[in-house]
Design a protein around this motif. Structure first.
Motif, short mmCIF file in Angstrom:
data_model
loop_
_atom_site.label_atom_id
_atom_site.label_comp_id
_atom_site.label_asym_id
_atom_site.label_seq_id
_atom_site.Cartn_x
_atom_site.Cartn_y
_atom_site.Cartn_z
N LEU A 71 0.84 -1.20 0.00
CA LEU A 71 0.00 0.00 0.00
C LEU A 71 0.87 1.25 0.00
CD1 LEU A 71 -2.77 1.40 0.29
CD2 LEU A 71 -2.53 1.14 2.78
N ALA A 73 0.53 4.59 0.52
CA ALA A 73 -0.33 5.66 1.04
C ALA A 73 0.19 6.08 2.40
CB ALA A 73 -1.78 5.18 1.14
N LYS A 115 -7.66 6.65 -0.92
CA LYS A 115 -8.53 6.66 -2.09
C LYS A 115 -9.10 5.27 -2.32
CE LYS A 115 -8.56 8.00 -6.97
NZ LYS A 115 -7.74 8.45 -8.12
N SER A 117 -10.04 3.47 -4.87
CA SER A 117 -9.41 2.60 -5.87
C SER A 117 -8.06 2.10 -5.39
CB SER A 117 -9.25 3.34 -7.20
OG SER A 117 -8.38 4.45 -7.06
N VAL A 118 -7.33 2.92 -4.64
CA VAL A 118 -6.03 2.51 -4.10
C VAL A 118 -6.23 1.45 -3.02
CG1 VAL A 118 -4.00 3.30 -2.82
CG2 VAL A 118 -4.97 4.73 -4.63
N SER A 122 -4.90 -2.35 -3.35
CA SER A 122 -3.95 -2.90 -2.37
C SER A 122 -4.44 -4.25 -1.85
CB SER A 122 -3.76 -1.92 -1.22
OG SER A 122 -4.92 -1.83 -0.39
N SER A 209 -4.46 2.09 -10.40
CA SER A 209 -3.88 1.88 -9.08
C SER A 209 -3.14 0.55 -9.02
CB SER A 209 -4.98 1.91 -8.02
OG SER A 209 -5.60 3.18 -7.97
N HIS A 212 0.17 0.86 -10.75
CA HIS A 212 1.12 1.57 -9.89
C HIS A 212 1.74 0.62 -8.87
CE1 HIS A 212 2.88 4.91 -7.67
NE2 HIS A 212 2.37 4.40 -6.56
#
Length: 331
Positions: A71, A73, A115, A117-118, A122, A209, A212
């Motif tokens: 993750l 974030a 977020k 979608s993130v 994850s 996402s 990424h």
């Protein structure tokens, strides 16, 4: 949209039947090998039960750290371990076909400022790493069992189960890495636009996402290392159970039982908690290591004690989080 909803409802309706099938398998094993002998074996574990619960607790929290590794974030390190505990509790104790907890986990993570979608990406990436390392762990267990056992037929059956797991992992990887999620996102987006609906936050931007996350192999490698360590450490549950019941085995035997029983649970994921499947797999493996069927079923039951204890606590944490947000919303 209506047909999809009806299909989802029918799938959920089958879960109680799957639970009943698992309960019947477990009851059959218990009656076949003697409920009294099995219960005496469970009682013989004594304080070992506490050690098994502690071992599982360590695994759950470490799984949260593996999730945190993928993750990208800004969030406190302890959030993912706590939410991973909730994910596990829902998947183990509720009839949600082993996926409901992950959906709730993504939602809870998004409520903490990540977020949507993130958060969803994850969870998907974490699951991919988990099942990929489980496949490696199962192959290790299969190799160790093949080198120990002379039962070619059982080895072939086990290899078939691990093969099914490999197909599932390959498909999951293909969906994430080679456009499957993007295709789903496009279809759902088109459907939403045609009907004037709002795109769900967890779907909009999901493919980006995921790309990424997969573009950071170092994070994935760290998560894989943590998950692999967790799988191997999990064999300590079987080792502890056997030791305290008075039937000690070496760690390689415990690893075989742990890995291949988990593989069986993964193949029959539709049965909540692998009820009956786990115990049946352990019985099939036990004789090779000098364990009686009664001891084998007892091992399976002992491994369910942390499912129940940590599961109930995890559900309580979930409800506490939800009630906290509800009160904050009312205020």
């Amino acid at each position: 949209m209506g047909s999809t909803l009806r299909l989802h409802v029918r799938s959920l309706a089958r879960l109680p039947l799957a639970l009943l099938v698992g309960a019947c398998i477990l009851a059959g094993l218990t009656l076949c090998w003697g409920a009294g002998d099995i219960l005496r074996a469970v009682e013989a574990a004594g304080w070992g039960v506490g050690l098994i619960v502690i071992a599982r607790y360590i695994q759950v929290l470490a799984s949260g750290l593996a999730w945190r590794a993928v993750l990208d974030a800004a969030i406190a390190w302890w959030v993912c371990p706590i939410l991973r505990w909730v994910r596990e509790a829902i998947n183990v104790l509720l009839p949600v076909a082993q996926v409901g907890g992950d959906i709730v986990g993504a939602r809870l993570l998004s409520r903490r400022g990540v977020k949507a979608s993130v958060a969803t990406a994850s969870v998907l990436a974490d699951l991919l790493v988990q099942v990929a390392t489980q496949l490696v762990f199962s192959l290790l267990g299969l190799f160790l069992f093949w080198s120990k056992s002379g039962d070619t037929r059982l080895v072939l059956w086990l290899a078939g189960g691990v093969g099914l797991l490999a197909i599932g992992v390959t498909g999951f990887l293909a969906v994430q890495r080679w456009g499957g999620i993007a295709w789903i996102e496009e279809r759902i987006g088109g459907l939403m636009m045609r009907n004037g609906w709002t795109m769900p936050g967890g779907i909009a931007g999901l493919s980006g996402s995921l790309r990424h996350i997969h573009a950071a192999p170092g994070r994935l490698a760290l998560a894989a290392a943590i998950h692999m360590a967790i799988w191997i450490f999990g064999a300590s549950e079987v080792w502890i159970a056997c030791w305290f019941m008075g039937h000690p085995v070496d760690f390689s035997a415990a690893l075989v039982v742990e890995s291949l029983s988990h593989a069986a649970r993964a193949v029959f994921f539709v049965i909540p908690g692998g009820l009956g499947i786990q115990e049946g797999a352990i019985v099939a493996l036990a004789a090779t290591y000098g364990l009686s069927p009664q001891t084998a079923v007892a091992i399976g039951l002992l491994k369910r004690i942390p499912d129940i204890i940590l599961g109930i606590l995890g559900l309580a944490i979930w409800q506490s989080i939800e009630l906290g947000w509800l009160r904050a919303g009312r205020a």
